[in-house]
Design an enzyme around this catalytic site. Sequence first.
Site, short mmCIF file in Angstrom:
data_model
loop_
_atom_site.label_atom_id
_atom_site.label_comp_id
_atom_site.label_asym_id
_atom_site.label_seq_id
_atom_site.Cartn_x
_atom_site.Cartn_y
_atom_site.Cartn_z
N ARG A 1 43.84 35.51 31.25
CA ARG A 1 42.55 35.97 31.76
C ARG A 1 42.02 37.05 30.82
O ARG A 1 42.68 37.43 29.86
CB ARG A 1 42.70 36.53 33.18
CG ARG A 1 43.93 37.41 33.35
CD ARG A 1 43.80 38.43 34.42
NE ARG A 1 42.74 39.39 34.14
CZ ARG A 1 42.87 40.41 33.30
NH1 ARG A 1 43.98 40.61 32.62
NH2 ARG A 1 41.86 41.23 33.10
N GLY A 2 40.81 37.53 31.14
CA GLY A 2 40.16 38.51 30.29
C GLY A 2 39.23 37.81 29.33
O GLY A 2 39.65 36.87 28.62
N ALA A 3 37.97 38.23 29.30
CA ALA A 3 36.94 37.48 28.57
C ALA A 3 37.31 37.15 27.13
O ALA A 3 37.28 35.97 26.73
CB ALA A 3 35.61 38.24 28.64
N ARG B 1 36.40 28.59 34.18
CA ARG B 1 35.91 29.81 34.83
C ARG B 1 34.48 30.02 34.34
O ARG B 1 34.26 30.34 33.17
CB ARG B 1 36.80 31.02 34.51
CG ARG B 1 38.21 30.90 35.07
CD ARG B 1 38.93 32.23 35.09
NE ARG B 1 38.35 33.12 36.09
CZ ARG B 1 38.61 34.43 36.15
NH1 ARG B 1 39.41 34.98 35.27
NH2 ARG B 1 38.06 35.17 37.09
N ASP C 1 32.51 40.36 31.35
CA ASP C 1 32.77 38.93 31.20
C ASP C 1 31.54 38.19 30.70
O ASP C 1 31.66 37.12 30.13
CB ASP C 1 33.24 38.35 32.53
CG ASP C 1 34.67 38.76 32.85
OD1 ASP C 1 35.58 37.97 32.59
OD2 ASP C 1 34.87 39.88 33.34
N GLN D 1 44.53 43.81 39.65
CA GLN D 1 44.69 43.71 38.20
C GLN D 1 44.75 45.08 37.53
O GLN D 1 45.26 45.20 36.42
CB GLN D 1 43.57 42.84 37.62
CG GLN D 1 43.73 41.38 38.01
CD GLN D 1 42.46 40.57 37.83
OE1 GLN D 1 41.35 41.09 37.92
NE2 GLN D 1 42.61 39.29 37.59
N ASN E 1 30.98 41.91 35.51
CA ASN E 1 32.37 42.34 35.35
C ASN E 1 33.08 42.20 36.68
O ASN E 1 32.47 41.88 37.70
CB ASN E 1 32.42 43.78 34.83
CG ASN E 1 33.81 44.17 34.33
OD1 ASN E 1 34.38 43.47 33.50
ND2 ASN E 1 34.36 45.25 34.85
N LYS E 2 34.38 42.46 36.67
CA LYS E 2 35.19 42.32 37.88
C LYS E 2 34.53 43.00 39.07
O LYS E 2 34.02 44.12 38.95
CB LYS E 2 36.57 42.92 37.64
CG LYS E 2 37.50 42.88 38.84
CD LYS E 2 37.90 41.47 39.18
CE LYS E 2 38.86 41.45 40.37
NZ LYS E 2 39.33 40.11 40.68
#
Length: 350
Positions: free
Chosen positions: A34-36, A68, A223, A182, A233-234
């Site tokens: 994960r993570g852009a 995603r 993201d 996270q 973003n998250k």
Amino acid sequence: MVLLDQTRLPAEEVERVCTDAPALVEAIRSLAVRGAPLLGIAGAYGVALAAARGFDVDEAAIALAGARPTAVNLSVGVRRARSAYDAALARGAGAEQAAEAALAAARQLHREDAEASARMAEHGLALLDELLPGGGHRILTHCNTGSLVSGGEGTAFAVALAAHRAGRLRRLWVDETRPLLQGARLTAYEAARSSMAYTLLTDNAAGSLFAAGEVDAVLIGADRIAADGSVANKVGSYPLAVLARYHHVPFIVVAPVTTVDAETPDGASIEVEQRPGYEVTEVVAPNVPVTGAGGGVPVAPLGTQAYNPAFDVTPPELVTAIVTEEGVVSPVTAEALAEMCDRSRGVAIG
């Protein structure tokens, strides 16, 4: 492809092996990777994997890009490796040579992301020192933005790490980041490994932290950044931006240029991924019998409906600055972002 399974952190460091695109798609959807920026790298390697093993590259590329929807880097990485593959075929190369071209493109993207991470850290630290002269920075961050999301040392976390190495980080405040923790599982893990001074807090404790004057700056990743400067973003990032504005604290977004999506005009146009409700209604606890549909322990009555967006969107007027490998955009405007992106591509301005 061999991945560090981020769903198993911090308890154990376990490798997850993906031998085809469907396995990688599942790893992406389950947040094992994960993570852009890292999703972009994984997407590119996934195309190369499909090509090298003789699978349908078209089918793999479509599945990977859609795994995603909010993180634009994923589709960018897929497109880059796919373009290299198609270009090789157009030149008359065989399947093996085309697969090698896709792999070379993925490796180049990996190297570029590591270089971008280092430059973002440099630009971000300079901005912090400009906004907060004297050092002793107390930085609040949300979700996870370190080496686990990047080919290098990360985005927002890389800036905090640079401040730490320069002796100018007093405290890293780490939101635990609900519902998947996270921040608690991953950012605290990275901070501990880097011997940083850090403190974990619940997401809803951030307001009292601001009120007590304990936050000098907020640093988050992204993201997707729309053409107007809106930042996805998250989930939980937007409330921090509102708090930061009220308390006159800089709210800084750190992301590579590839996260800026000129084809998404504004925040309302960003597709926000909706995650399964059981991520909210259940928790996973070690050595406790699993009884929930999602593999966890229920913490809400059976049948409870859950609202679980993976991201929220912060409007540009709440963003103090966007830091990329190309420099700092502040104030955040559509024109300034477009100019920076053009400069990154080497397009003449004016």
